[in-house]
Design a protein around this motif. Structure first.
Motif, PDB file in Angstrom:
ATOM      1  N   ILE A 179     -14.070  -2.184  -4.935  1.00 27.47           N
ATOM      2  CA  ILE A 179     -15.239  -2.934  -4.112  1.00 27.47           C
ATOM      3  C   ILE A 179     -15.763  -4.008  -5.073  1.00 27.47           C
ATOM      4  CG2 ILE A 179     -17.573  -2.798  -3.225  1.00 27.47           C
ATOM      5  CD1 ILE A 179     -16.690   0.158  -2.383  1.00 27.47           C
ATOM      6  N   LEU A 180     -16.066  -5.194  -4.757  1.00 22.99           N
ATOM      7  CA  LEU A 180     -16.810  -6.220  -5.316  1.00 22.99           C
ATOM      8  C   LEU A 180     -18.202  -6.161  -4.887  1.00 22.99           C
ATOM      9  CD1 LEU A 180     -16.537  -8.519  -7.529  1.00 22.99           C
ATOM     10  CD2 LEU A 180     -15.998 -10.214  -5.602  1.00 22.99           C
ATOM     11  N   ASN A 181     -18.894  -5.952  -5.731  1.00 24.28           N
ATOM     12  CA  ASN A 181     -20.478  -5.660  -5.378  1.00 24.28           C
ATOM     13  C   ASN A 181     -21.319  -6.683  -5.786  1.00 24.28           C
ATOM     14  OD1 ASN A 181     -22.629  -4.517  -4.111  1.00 24.28           O
ATOM     15  ND2 ASN A 181     -23.175  -3.283  -5.836  1.00 24.28           N
ATOM     16  N   PHE A 182     -21.832  -7.706  -4.875  1.00 27.08           N
ATOM     17  CA  PHE A 182     -22.766  -8.635  -5.001  1.00 27.08           C
ATOM     18  C   PHE A 182     -24.345  -7.839  -4.866  1.00 27.08           C
ATOM     19  CE2 PHE A 182     -19.270 -11.263  -4.972  1.00 27.08           C
ATOM     20  CZ  PHE A 182     -19.263 -12.179  -5.847  1.00 27.08           C
ATOM     21  N   ALA A 183     -24.503  -6.814  -4.398  1.00 29.32           N
ATOM     22  CA  ALA A 183     -25.860  -6.169  -4.109  1.00 29.32           C
ATOM     23  C   ALA A 183     -26.200  -5.820  -5.521  1.00 29.32           C
ATOM     24  CB  ALA A 183     -25.718  -5.180  -3.174  1.00 29.32           C
ATOM     25  N   PRO A 184     -27.642  -6.028  -5.978  1.00 28.66           N
ATOM     26  CA  PRO A 184     -28.207  -5.463  -7.160  1.00 28.66           C
ATOM     27  C   PRO A 184     -28.387  -4.098  -7.353  1.00 28.66           C
ATOM     28  CG  PRO A 184     -29.774  -6.529  -5.946  1.00 28.66           C
ATOM     29  CD  PRO A 184     -28.668  -6.570  -4.908  1.00 28.66           C
ATOM     30  N   VAL A 185     -27.567  -3.393  -7.119  1.00 35.04           N
ATOM     31  CA  VAL A 185     -27.595  -1.679  -6.973  1.00 35.04           C
ATOM     32  C   VAL A 185     -26.332  -1.295  -7.738  1.00 35.04           C
ATOM     33  CG1 VAL A 185     -27.004  -1.425  -4.626  1.00 35.04           C
ATOM     34  CG2 VAL A 185     -28.243   0.313  -5.953  1.00 35.04           C
ATOM     35  N   ALA A 186     -26.338  -0.290  -8.510  1.00 29.49           N
ATOM     36  CA  ALA A 186     -25.216   0.572  -9.072  1.00 29.49           C
ATOM     37  C   ALA A 186     -24.649   1.476  -8.059  1.00 29.49           C
ATOM     38  CB  ALA A 186     -25.504   1.250 -10.348  1.00 29.49           C
ATOM     39  N   LEU A 187     -23.492   1.197  -7.590  1.00 35.33           N
ATOM     40  CA  LEU A 187     -22.841   2.131  -6.577  1.00 35.33           C
ATOM     41  C   LEU A 187     -22.260   3.355  -7.127  1.00 35.33           C
ATOM     42  CD1 LEU A 187     -21.083  -0.588  -4.437  1.00 35.33           C
ATOM     43  CD2 LEU A 187     -23.313   0.492  -4.184  1.00 35.33           C
ATOM     44  N   ARG A 188     -22.329   4.394  -6.441  1.00 31.99           N
ATOM     45  CA  ARG A 188     -22.073   5.551  -6.881  1.00 31.99           C
ATOM     46  C   ARG A 188     -20.589   5.994  -6.032  1.00 31.99           C
ATOM     47  NH1 ARG A 188     -27.161   6.559  -5.808  1.00 31.99           N
ATOM     48  NH2 ARG A 188     -26.698   7.455  -3.956  1.00 31.99           N
ATOM     49  N   VAL A 189     -19.395   6.029  -6.736  1.00 31.52           N
ATOM     50  CA  VAL A 189     -18.365   6.158  -5.961  1.00 31.52           C
ATOM     51  C   VAL A 189     -17.365   7.109  -6.470  1.00 31.52           C
ATOM     52  CG1 VAL A 189     -18.180   3.560  -5.156  1.00 31.52           C
ATOM     53  CG2 VAL A 189     -17.041   4.154  -7.223  1.00 31.52           C
ATOM     54  N   PRO A 190     -16.325   7.769  -5.956  1.00 31.54           N
ATOM     55  CA  PRO A 190     -15.523   8.813  -6.471  1.00 31.54           C
ATOM     56  C   PRO A 190     -14.537   8.195  -7.684  1.00 31.54           C
ATOM     57  CG  PRO A 190     -15.002   8.380  -4.102  1.00 31.54           C
ATOM     58  CD  PRO A 190     -16.273   7.626  -4.539  1.00 31.54           C
ATOM     59  N   ASP A 191     -13.965   9.151  -8.161  1.00 33.06           N
ATOM     60  CA  ASP A 191     -12.746   8.581  -9.019  1.00 33.06           C
ATOM     61  C   ASP A 191     -11.865   7.909  -8.186  1.00 33.06           C
ATOM     62  OD1 ASP A 191     -14.201   9.767 -11.321  1.00 33.06           O
ATOM     63  OD2 ASP A 191     -12.961  11.536 -11.333  1.00 33.06           O
ATOM     64  N   GLY A 192     -11.203   6.908  -8.659  1.00 26.63           N
ATOM     65  CA  GLY A 192     -10.034   6.426  -7.993  1.00 26.63           C
ATOM     66  C   GLY A 192     -10.504   5.292  -7.185  1.00 26.63           C
ATOM     67  N   VAL A 193     -11.848   4.848  -7.370  1.00 23.83           N
ATOM     68  CA  VAL A 193     -12.446   3.965  -6.640  1.00 23.83           C
ATOM     69  C   VAL A 193     -12.998   3.057  -7.642  1.00 23.83           C
ATOM     70  CG1 VAL A 193     -14.066   2.787  -5.079  1.00 23.83           C
ATOM     71  CG2 VAL A 193     -12.703   4.957  -4.649  1.00 23.83           C
ATOM     72  N   ASP A 194     -12.452   1.563  -7.731  1.00 22.59           N
ATOM     73  CA  ASP A 194     -13.039   0.732  -8.551  1.00 22.59           C
ATOM     74  C   ASP A 194     -13.949  -0.415  -8.115  1.00 22.59           C
ATOM     75  OD1 ASP A 194     -11.019   1.137 -10.894  1.00 22.59           O
ATOM     76  OD2 ASP A 194      -9.538   0.690  -9.489  1.00 22.59           O
ATOM     77  N   VAL A 195     -14.992  -0.524  -8.875  1.00 19.03           N
ATOM     78  CA  VAL A 195     -16.182  -1.446  -8.534  1.00 19.03           C
ATOM     79  C   VAL A 195     -16.253  -2.361  -9.555  1.00 19.03           C
ATOM     80  CG1 VAL A 195     -18.713  -1.533  -7.879  1.00 19.03           C
ATOM     81  CG2 VAL A 195     -17.504   0.570  -7.170  1.00 19.03           C
ATOM     82  N   ARG A 196     -16.641  -3.579  -9.178  1.00 14.97           N
ATOM     83  CA  ARG A 196     -17.000  -4.848 -10.111  1.00 14.97           C
ATOM     84  C   ARG A 196     -18.127  -4.998  -9.358  1.00 14.97           C
ATOM     85  NH1 ARG A 196     -14.572  -5.632 -14.880  1.00 14.97           N
ATOM     86  NH2 ARG A 196     -14.909  -7.880 -14.648  1.00 14.97           N
ATOM     87  N   GLN A 197     -19.298  -5.232 -10.488  1.00 16.39           N
ATOM     88  CA  GLN A 197     -20.559  -5.678 -10.363  1.00 16.39           C
ATOM     89  C   GLN A 197     -20.896  -7.167 -10.707  1.00 16.39           C
ATOM     90  OE1 GLN A 197     -23.022  -3.550  -8.772  1.00 16.39           O
ATOM     91  NE2 GLN A 197     -24.265  -5.232  -8.640  1.00 16.39           N
ATOM     92  N   VAL A 198     -21.370  -7.854  -9.546  1.00 16.38           N
ATOM     93  CA  VAL A 198     -21.747  -9.064  -9.804  1.00 16.38           C
ATOM     94  C   VAL A 198     -23.222  -9.323  -9.736  1.00 16.38           C
ATOM     95  CG1 VAL A 198     -21.334 -11.676  -9.180  1.00 16.38           C
ATOM     96  CG2 VAL A 198     -19.344 -10.102  -8.998  1.00 16.38           C
ATOM     97  N   ASP A 199     -24.044  -9.577 -10.743  1.00 18.06           N
ATOM     98  CA  ASP A 199     -25.078  -9.610 -10.515  1.00 18.06           C
ATOM     99  C   ASP A 199     -26.014 -11.007 -10.940  1.00 18.06           C
ATOM    100  OD1 ASP A 199     -28.089  -9.491 -10.734  1.00 18.06           O
ATOM    101  OD2 ASP A 199     -28.070  -7.146 -11.176  1.00 18.06           O
ATOM    102  N   VAL A 200     -26.015 -11.890 -10.241  1.00 18.13           N
ATOM    103  CA  VAL A 200     -26.230 -13.314 -10.657  1.00 18.13           C
ATOM    104  C   VAL A 200     -27.567 -13.521 -11.177  1.00 18.13           C
ATOM    105  CG1 VAL A 200     -26.530 -15.898  -9.890  1.00 18.13           C
ATOM    106  CG2 VAL A 200     -24.818 -14.288  -8.984  1.00 18.13           C
ATOM    107  N   ALA A 201     -28.732 -12.689 -10.678  1.00 15.97           N
ATOM    108  CA  ALA A 201     -30.200 -12.693 -11.331  1.00 15.97           C
ATOM    109  C   ALA A 201     -30.090 -11.973 -12.734  1.00 15.97           C
ATOM    110  CB  ALA A 201     -30.902 -11.850 -10.435  1.00 15.97           C
ATOM    111  N   ALA A 202     -29.249 -11.128 -13.037  1.00 12.08           N
ATOM    112  CA  ALA A 202     -29.125 -10.672 -14.296  1.00 12.08           C
ATOM    113  C   ALA A 202     -28.568 -11.380 -15.449  1.00 12.08           C
ATOM    114  CB  ALA A 202     -28.368  -9.255 -14.231  1.00 12.08           C
ATOM    115  N   GLU A 203     -27.307 -12.294 -14.884  1.00 17.73           N
ATOM    116  CA  GLU A 203     -26.771 -13.250 -15.602  1.00 17.73           C
ATOM    117  C   GLU A 203     -27.982 -14.337 -15.993  1.00 17.73           C
ATOM    118  OE1 GLU A 203     -23.967 -12.910 -17.127  1.00 17.73           O
ATOM    119  OE2 GLU A 203     -23.757 -10.960 -15.830  1.00 17.73           O
ATOM    120  N   LEU A 204     -28.384 -14.783 -15.178  1.00 20.52           N
ATOM    121  CA  LEU A 204     -29.787 -15.835 -15.382  1.00 20.52           C
ATOM    122  C   LEU A 204     -30.759 -15.262 -16.426  1.00 20.52           C
ATOM    123  CD1 LEU A 204     -30.262 -17.422 -11.807  1.00 20.52           C
ATOM    124  CD2 LEU A 204     -29.163 -18.447 -13.749  1.00 20.52           C
ATOM    125  N   GLN A 205     -31.174 -13.912 -16.105  1.00 25.57           N
ATOM    126  CA  GLN A 205     -31.912 -13.508 -17.175  1.00 25.57           C
ATOM    127  C   GLN A 205     -31.541 -13.441 -18.584  1.00 25.57           C
ATOM    128  OE1 GLN A 205     -32.475  -9.712 -15.094  1.00 25.57           O
ATOM    129  NE2 GLN A 205     -34.786 -10.065 -14.485  1.00 25.57           N
TER     130      GLN A 205
END
Length: 224
Positions: A179-205
Motif C-alpha cells: 500500500i502506498l498511503n497518502f492519507a496522513p495517518v499511520a496504518l496498522r497492517v499485519p506482517d507481510g503487508v508493506d506500507v509506504r507513507q507519503v506525507d506531503v505536509a510533513a515534508e513541507l514542515q
C-alpha cells in the motif's frame, strides 16, 4: 507496518529506496547513447554519494570494471530485475478527490512498471465519472471484487484520514499486500503487508524547519 532494516531477499531497505533512482539515471544515460558509466556519474545524477552507489550496487553483485565503470544496459536490467520492473503490476487507486485524480493522470507509473487498473470512490454521485482515458470512477463497494478479478496486489490510498484504516483493512482482506498511503495517518497492517507513507505536509514542515534555521543567524545578528 513493516519496519525491518532489510528486505526478505536480503537487500537493505535504504538500498532498495535508492535503486529506482539509479534505474532512472541509467535509463536516461542509455537514451543518450552511453554504454558505460562510473559511480561518480550515477552519484551526480541521483544526489547519492559515490560510496553509497558502489555499496548499493555491490549488494546486487555489480562491482564494475576498473577504468571502465559499469555496463549501462546490463546494470539497468539487473536493477529492473531486483525491483520487480520486469513485469507489470496492477494497481487500484482508492479516493478520487483532487489528489486521487492527479495521481491517476500521472504518466510516470506506466513507464515504471505499474498500471492503475481501477479508481474507486465512496461517493455514489461520482460513479461513472471519467478520470482519465480508459478509467472511470467505480464504487468502493466493489473493492473486493476489483482486487480479485483484476489481479491487484498494490493499492494507492488517497482517501480522507478517517477512512484510511477501514479501506486498508478491506484491501488487505481482499489480498492486497503493498500500500502506498497518502492519507496522513499511520496504518496498522499485519506482517507481510508493506506500507509506504507519503506525507506531503510533513515534508513541507521539515523544509520550514530548515528555512527557519537558515534565517535564525541573520535575525540574531540584527537583534544583537
Amino acid at each position: 507496518m513493516t519496519g525491518a532494516s532489510t528486505t526478505d531477499r536480503g537487500l537493505p531497505n535504504a538500498t532498495v529506496a535508492r535503486l529506482p533512482l539509479y534505474l532512472r539515471a541509467l535509463t536516461q544515460l542509455r537514451a543518450t547513447g552511453s554504454a558505460t558509466c562510473s559511480s561518480d556519474q550515477l552519484a551526480e545524477a541521483t544526489g547519492v554519494s559515490s560510496a553509497n552507489v558502489r555499496k548499493d550496487l555491490s549488494h546486487l553483485g555489480s562491482h564494475g570494471t576498473r577504468g571502465v565503470g559499469y555496463d549501462v544496459a546490463h546494470l539497468q536490467a539487473e536493477i529492473a530485475q531486483a525491483i520487480g520492473q520486469t513485469q507489470e503490476w496492477n494497481v487500484v487507486l482508492v479516493g478520487a478527490g483532487h489528489l486521487g485524480k492527479a495521481l491517476a493522470a500521472y504518466p510516470g507509473f506506466a513507464s515504471r512498471g505499474s498500471r492503475i487498473v481501477a479508481v474507486v470512490d465512496a461517493d455514489p454521485k461520482r460513479l461513472g465519472e471519467q478520470v482519465v482515458d480508459g478509467l472511470v470512477i467505480e464504487s468502493a463497494d466493489d473493492l473486493d471484487e476489483i482486487v480479485r478479478d483484476r489481479a491487484v496486489s498494490i493499492a494507492i490510498l488517497a482517501t480522507p484520514t478517517h477512512a484510511a484504516q477501514d479501506v486498508a483493512d478491506r484491501l488487505v482482506a481482499a489480498g492486497v499486500t503493498s500500500i502506498l498511503n497518502f492519507a496522513p495517518v499511520a496504518l496498522r497492517v499485519p506482517d507481510g503487508v508493506d506500507v509506504r507513507q507519503v506525507d506531503v505536509a510533513a515534508e513541507l514542515q521539515i523544509l520550514a524547519y530548515h528555512e527557519q534555521r537558515k534565517s535564525s543567524p541573520r535575525e540574531e545578528a540584527v537583534s544583537g
